[in-house]
Design a protein around this motif. Structure first.
Motif, mmCIF file in Angstrom:
data_model
loop_
_atom_site.group_PDB
_atom_site.id
_atom_site.type_symbol
_atom_site.label_atom_id
_atom_site.label_comp_id
_atom_site.label_asym_id
_atom_site.label_seq_id
_atom_site.Cartn_x
_atom_site.Cartn_y
_atom_site.Cartn_z
ATOM 1 N N UNK A 156 28.089 44.018 32.501
ATOM 2 C CA UNK A 156 27.773 43.015 33.524
ATOM 3 C C UNK A 156 28.825 43.025 34.640
ATOM 4 N N UNK A 157 30.097 43.170 34.247
ATOM 5 C CA UNK A 157 31.173 43.201 35.255
ATOM 6 C C UNK A 157 31.079 44.494 36.076
ATOM 7 N N UNK A 188 19.347 34.937 39.258
ATOM 8 C CA UNK A 188 19.161 34.177 40.482
ATOM 9 C C UNK A 188 20.408 34.443 41.315
ATOM 10 N N UNK A 189 21.152 33.445 41.683
ATOM 11 C CA UNK A 189 22.329 33.730 42.523
ATOM 12 C C UNK A 189 23.625 33.362 41.820
ATOM 13 N N UNK A 190 23.568 33.383 40.496
ATOM 14 C CA UNK A 190 24.798 33.234 39.717
ATOM 15 C C UNK A 190 25.230 34.638 39.314
ATOM 16 N N UNK A 191 26.321 35.109 39.899
ATOM 17 C CA UNK A 191 26.814 36.448 39.561
ATOM 18 C C UNK A 191 28.105 36.314 38.764
ATOM 19 N N UNK A 194 25.185 43.645 42.956
ATOM 20 C CA UNK A 194 25.129 44.714 41.943
ATOM 21 C C UNK A 194 26.203 45.779 42.184
ATOM 22 N N UNK A 195 27.364 45.338 42.624
ATOM 23 C CA UNK A 195 28.444 46.273 42.956
ATOM 24 C C UNK A 195 29.796 45.748 42.523
ATOM 25 N N UNK A 221 38.916 44.719 28.423
ATOM 26 C CA UNK A 221 38.677 43.280 28.299
ATOM 27 C C UNK A 221 38.728 42.646 29.682
ATOM 28 N N UNK A 222 38.212 41.430 29.752
ATOM 29 C CA UNK A 222 38.109 40.758 31.055
ATOM 30 C C UNK A 222 38.533 39.306 30.876
ATOM 31 N N UNK A 223 39.257 38.789 31.871
ATOM 32 C CA UNK A 223 39.632 37.367 31.881
ATOM 33 C C UNK A 223 38.819 36.652 32.965
ATOM 34 N N UNK A 224 38.346 35.462 32.614
ATOM 35 C CA UNK A 224 37.512 34.684 33.537
ATOM 36 C C UNK A 224 38.081 33.280 33.699
ATOM 37 N N UNK A 225 37.845 32.716 34.862
ATOM 38 C CA UNK A 225 38.184 31.310 35.112
ATOM 39 C C UNK A 225 36.875 30.520 35.141
#
Ligand code: FAD
Length: 287
Positions: A120-121, A128-131, A162-163, A176-180
């Motif tokens: 996904x990342x 919709x418009x939640x990326x 999509x980029x 791994x990924x960190x998110x806020x």
């Protein structure tokens, strides 16, 4: 590392495919991945990363290099809604767990989104418009050329429709990924209930979701495919869905050749009639 492994099930099109070399990333075996990558680099062979396979069309019979299958899973929700996730974690399961177990419904729209968080990342997936891109604070990456591990901030990933910058760096393996998750970040609001919406508009069976990117917000790829008469059109075991023309499907027998021929046919017809070049959203992996 294994050899000559059947990987047909790794792409959601399930076309027959195998890997000359194969290794699975499980989250705690980075040294094994590093060693496999080094061996492959010395042989000057290509490397392919695949996770959920929900956005990948395998356009080959046998991949000549190394396939790294990402089966890592797990997440940690820390103080102030800072979330760390292993890249192979299912995003749908994560969105459900955030809502049901932690009372965070910011990613409600990602319920029903197939595939991994890393995938996904990589493509800045959105519903919709939640990326996903705007939530990324940092990404931990293994550079498969140098063997180094480093971090990149969300800002330098240049997330757009999509980029992400990952698309410019096939040598990056996202660990791994960190998110806020402290606040909602979406371009436009929508009242649609994601799972009901998917049931209403999307066909169920072998596909990788919307195949082409929409040329603009006003002009969808599906409307163009329908306009050139390919909605519901079959080519061998490959077809564009009657329910949603931008869903390229397999009836379970499609070969990668049939799928790619139908893709080319759609691109040519749309270009001839509308002077628009349809760009795949799904990654077509060739050797
Ligand atoms: C029915 C259906 C509906 C869908 N709906 C949507 C939708 O609404 N919105 C949307 O955006 N997408 C949608 N998709 C597409 C898909 O769900 C997303 O693109 C998803 O994020 C893909 O994740 P994956 O793990 O399956 O990726 P894969 O197909 O395994 O990989 C996709 C790409 O990411 C790369 N990649 C994956 N993991 C890593 C990693 N760890 N490091 C480096 N590169 C990596 C791969 O090399 C490949 O190029 C849909 C798909 C289906 C089948």
């Amino acid at each position: 590392m294994k050899q000559h492994v059947d990987i047909s099930h790794l792409s959601w099109y399930q076309t027959p495919a195998s890997a000359r070399y194969f290794v699975s990333f499980e989250g705690d075996n980075i040294e094994e991945i590093r060693a496999a990558v080094k061996f492959i680099q010395e042989m000057k062979l290509p490397i392919l990363t695949i996770a959920g396979g929900r956005n990948s069309l395998l356009a080959f019979d046998e991949y000549s290099g190394l396939v790294i299958y990402n089966s890592s899973e797990g997440y940690n929700l820390g103080f102030d809604r800072q979330l760390s996730v292993l890249s192979g974690q299912s995003i749908w399961d994560l969105a459900e767990a955030l809502e049901n177990d932690h009372g965070i419904d910011l990613w409600h729209r990602f319920q029903g989104l197939p595939g991994s968080v890393g995938g996904a990342v990589f493509g800045n997936a959105g519903c919709f418009w939640l990326e996903i891109g705007p939530y990324v604070t940092s990404i931990q990456i293994l550079d498969m050329q140098t063997g180094e591990i480093f971090s990149k901030t969300g800002e330098v990933m240049n997330f757009a429709y999509r980029w992400s910058e990952c698309k410019n760096h096939p040598e990056w393996f996202i660990l791994s990924i960190d998110f806020d998750l402290s606040e909602l970040r979406e371009k436009y609001a929508s009242e649609e209930e994601p799972l009901l919406w998917r049931e209403r508009v999307q066909p169920v069976w072998l596909s990788c979701g919307s195949f082409f990117k929409n040329p603009s917000r006003e002009q969808s790829a599906g409307s163009l495919i329908e306009a050139v008469g390919l909605k519901g059109y079959h080519h061998g075991g490959a077809y564009f869905s009657e329910k949603h023309a931008n869903f390229l499907m397999s009836d379970g027998t499609a070969t990668w050749q049939e799928l790619t021929e139908l893709i080319t046919m759609a691109q040519e017809k749309v270009r001839e009639q509308f002077q628009i070049q349809l760009e795949p959203e799904v990654r077509i992996i060739r050797i």
